[in-house]
Design a protein around this motif. Sequence first.
Motif, short mmCIF file in Angstrom:
data_model
loop_
_atom_site.label_atom_id
_atom_site.label_comp_id
_atom_site.label_asym_id
_atom_site.label_seq_id
_atom_site.Cartn_x
_atom_site.Cartn_y
_atom_site.Cartn_z
N ASP A 35 0.83 -1.20 0.00
CA ASP A 35 0.00 0.00 0.00
C ASP A 35 0.86 1.26 0.00
O ASP A 35 2.00 1.24 0.48
CB ASP A 35 -0.91 0.02 1.23
CG ASP A 35 -2.08 -0.95 1.10
OD1 ASP A 35 -2.36 -1.40 -0.02
OD2 ASP A 35 -2.71 -1.26 2.13
N PRO A 36 0.34 2.37 -0.53
CA PRO A 36 1.10 3.62 -0.52
C PRO A 36 1.43 4.06 0.90
O PRO A 36 0.73 3.70 1.85
CB PRO A 36 0.14 4.62 -1.18
CG PRO A 36 -0.79 3.78 -2.00
CD PRO A 36 -0.95 2.50 -1.23
N LEU A 40 0.49 9.84 2.07
CA LEU A 40 -0.01 10.22 0.75
C LEU A 40 -1.53 10.19 0.68
O LEU A 40 -2.11 10.73 -0.26
CB LEU A 40 0.55 9.28 -0.33
CG LEU A 40 2.06 9.16 -0.45
CD1 LEU A 40 2.41 8.25 -1.61
CD2 LEU A 40 2.71 10.51 -0.61
N ARG A 41 -2.17 9.56 1.66
CA ARG A 41 -3.57 9.25 1.53
C ARG A 41 -4.46 10.39 2.03
O ARG A 41 -4.17 11.06 3.01
CB ARG A 41 -3.90 7.97 2.29
CG ARG A 41 -2.87 6.87 2.07
CD ARG A 41 -3.49 5.54 1.77
NE ARG A 41 -4.01 5.45 0.41
CZ ARG A 41 -4.49 4.32 -0.12
NH1 ARG A 41 -4.53 3.22 0.61
NH2 ARG A 41 -4.94 4.30 -1.34
N LEU A 59 1.67 18.64 -3.30
CA LEU A 59 1.58 17.20 -3.53
C LEU A 59 0.35 16.91 -4.38
O LEU A 59 -0.76 17.35 -4.07
CB LEU A 59 1.49 16.45 -2.21
CG LEU A 59 1.57 14.92 -2.30
CD1 LEU A 59 2.99 14.50 -2.67
CD2 LEU A 59 1.16 14.29 -0.97
N VAL A 60 0.55 16.17 -5.47
CA VAL A 60 -0.54 15.82 -6.38
C VAL A 60 -0.83 14.33 -6.24
O VAL A 60 0.04 13.50 -6.51
CB VAL A 60 -0.18 16.17 -7.84
CG1 VAL A 60 -1.30 15.75 -8.78
CG2 VAL A 60 0.09 17.66 -7.97
N THR A 61 -2.05 13.99 -5.80
CA THR A 61 -2.43 12.59 -5.63
C THR A 61 -3.60 12.19 -6.52
O THR A 61 -4.00 11.03 -6.50
CB THR A 61 -2.81 12.31 -4.16
OG1 THR A 61 -3.92 13.14 -3.80
CG2 THR A 61 -1.64 12.58 -3.22
N GLY A 62 -4.15 13.12 -7.28
CA GLY A 62 -5.26 12.80 -8.18
C GLY A 62 -4.78 12.43 -9.57
O GLY A 62 -3.83 13.02 -10.09
N PHE A 63 -5.43 11.45 -10.18
CA PHE A 63 -5.02 10.96 -11.50
C PHE A 63 -5.12 12.04 -12.57
O PHE A 63 -4.16 12.29 -13.31
CB PHE A 63 -5.88 9.75 -11.88
CG PHE A 63 -5.52 9.13 -13.19
CD1 PHE A 63 -4.51 8.18 -13.27
CD2 PHE A 63 -6.19 9.48 -14.36
CE1 PHE A 63 -4.18 7.60 -14.49
CE2 PHE A 63 -5.87 8.90 -15.57
CZ PHE A 63 -4.86 7.96 -15.64
N PRO A 330 2.11 6.36 -6.36
CA PRO A 330 1.33 5.26 -5.77
C PRO A 330 -0.11 5.63 -5.47
O PRO A 330 -1.01 4.81 -5.65
CB PRO A 330 2.11 4.94 -4.48
CG PRO A 330 3.49 5.42 -4.73
CD PRO A 330 3.33 6.64 -5.58
N GLU A 331 -0.33 6.86 -5.02
CA GLU A 331 -1.69 7.28 -4.71
C GLU A 331 -2.45 7.67 -5.97
O GLU A 331 -3.65 7.41 -6.10
CB GLU A 331 -1.66 8.45 -3.73
CG GLU A 331 -3.00 8.76 -3.08
CD GLU A 331 -3.52 7.64 -2.18
OE1 GLU A 331 -4.68 7.75 -1.76
OE2 GLU A 331 -2.79 6.66 -1.91
N VAL A 332 -1.75 8.28 -6.92
CA VAL A 332 -2.37 8.62 -8.20
C VAL A 332 -2.94 7.37 -8.87
O VAL A 332 -4.05 7.38 -9.42
CB VAL A 332 -1.34 9.30 -9.12
CG1 VAL A 332 -1.80 9.30 -10.57
CG2 VAL A 332 -1.03 10.71 -8.65
N ASN A 333 -2.18 6.28 -8.81
CA ASN A 333 -2.61 5.04 -9.45
C ASN A 333 -3.63 4.25 -8.64
O ASN A 333 -4.00 3.13 -9.01
CB ASN A 333 -1.39 4.15 -9.74
CG ASN A 333 -0.68 4.57 -11.00
OD1 ASN A 333 -1.24 5.25 -11.85
ND2 ASN A 333 0.58 4.17 -11.13
N ARG A 334 -4.11 4.85 -7.54
CA ARG A 334 -5.20 4.25 -6.78
C ARG A 334 -6.34 5.26 -6.58
O ARG A 334 -7.09 5.18 -5.60
CB ARG A 334 -4.69 3.73 -5.44
CG ARG A 334 -3.68 2.60 -5.59
CD ARG A 334 -3.51 1.83 -4.31
NE ARG A 334 -2.49 0.80 -4.42
CZ ARG A 334 -2.28 -0.13 -3.50
NH1 ARG A 334 -3.02 -0.14 -2.40
NH2 ARG A 334 -1.33 -1.04 -3.65
N ASP A 335 -6.45 6.17 -7.49
CA ASP A 335 -7.49 7.18 -7.41
C ASP A 335 -8.85 6.51 -7.55
O ASP A 335 -9.15 5.93 -8.60
CB ASP A 335 -7.28 8.22 -8.53
CG ASP A 335 -8.20 9.41 -8.40
OD1 ASP A 335 -9.28 9.29 -7.78
OD2 ASP A 335 -7.85 10.49 -8.94
N PRO A 336 -9.70 6.57 -6.51
CA PRO A 336 -11.00 5.89 -6.59
C PRO A 336 -11.93 6.49 -7.64
O PRO A 336 -12.94 5.88 -7.99
CB PRO A 336 -11.57 6.06 -5.18
CG PRO A 336 -10.87 7.25 -4.61
CD PRO A 336 -9.49 7.22 -5.21
#
Length: 416
Positions: A35-36, A40-41, A59-63, A330-336
């Motif tokens: 998990d990330p 990051l979450r 920090l950018v976490t959105g796809f 890691p978080e970008v690639n788990r964008d719900p």
Amino acid sequence: MTDSSVTDESASVSTAAMRRILPAEMVERGRNPFDPPPGLRGQGAVRPLDLLNGAQAWLVTGFDEARTVLSDARFSADKMRHRDATSPQQREVAAPRGEREDGIFVFMDPPEHTRLRRSLTGQFTVRRMRELESRVTEIAVEHVEAMKAAGTRADLVPAFALPLPSLVICELLGVDYADRAEFQERTAVGLNASSTPQEQATARAELYAFMRRLVAAKHANPADDLLSGLIHDTDPPLTDAQLVDVALLLLTAGHETTANMLGLGTFALLEHPDQLAALRADPGLLDNAVEELLRFLSILQLGVSRVATEPVTLGGVDLPAGATVVIATPEVNRDPRHWDDPDALDVRRPRTPHLAFGHGVHQCLGQQLARIELRIGLGELISRLPDLRLAVPAEQVPVRDEMLIFGVRSLPVTWS
């Protein structure tokens, strides 16, 4: 292989220095190594990030937001001309705008990046990739069979995950495989956040000396390899300084990232027996599984940064000119917003775009080769070792939290 990781092409460059300025919760994973990092979450697709050097980034976490940063010309990759908050030494004044003479194209914008990138694209031909595919199979089979001949237990990292991409990138560039230990050791020192600045400087100097000798040798005695092609078939020709920079980027990226994906990907499959069983039952899922593992694992924890050259609104957040943005892959690639149940590993998941190889003009140059190595490497392991399993409890598998390219230090496995 990437132009730097199984990620954006700048994945393997100066990561140790950046690791030192990131809060621990941004890079150290929790109890589940797949998990990330917990830092990051949540908290929005674009948010402020306070760095340990006293600077602030975003920090950018959105796809969608990450794709914008990686494809919008208003975000620059040129750390020589723009002050990047993640750089080890922030410059108060940008470098002169004269033509750059180095070959570190991962930190260039068009048109300088375009010229160097085009010279490399011409060397990654369909013929060369097809020839390498058969060679990757030979290498994978040879190493799995060597493991079996030696007994029923091995450390998968030195026995398989590291030598497979190392051999391939050596053959692609025309490096004598006998020299692999030298560049692997120097690269490890350069990417390790626990290395001292002096140790890193020494490692860099030795790597450059190594590559200068190789460039000189290819000038005198060209062969059918990528480096010889860059020297003799590029018009206008690259300087020796550019050749050294380009070759080092490819050599470093070509073994470090894919080796970690092979080790960590195998670990993930062994810890998700239902997914491993699905692959054993239907090898046709391998291509799909590779894409899902790339998305699920995203081994570049942080490191791809850009600088806004003018005010930009990103994800509803107003960024000033000069703002540094950091992509949390890691978080970008788990964008719900883009994947159902994104924290689950599902080798049957329909294939959708991910950002493990980056996006835009800096998208991974070697992604085709990386996919070949992962598909063939994992496929040969699964088919030739049908009862492959961990030889130690999962919590005893040592991970590489001190590196920005995440992976396992070793992976003890066994079979009957």
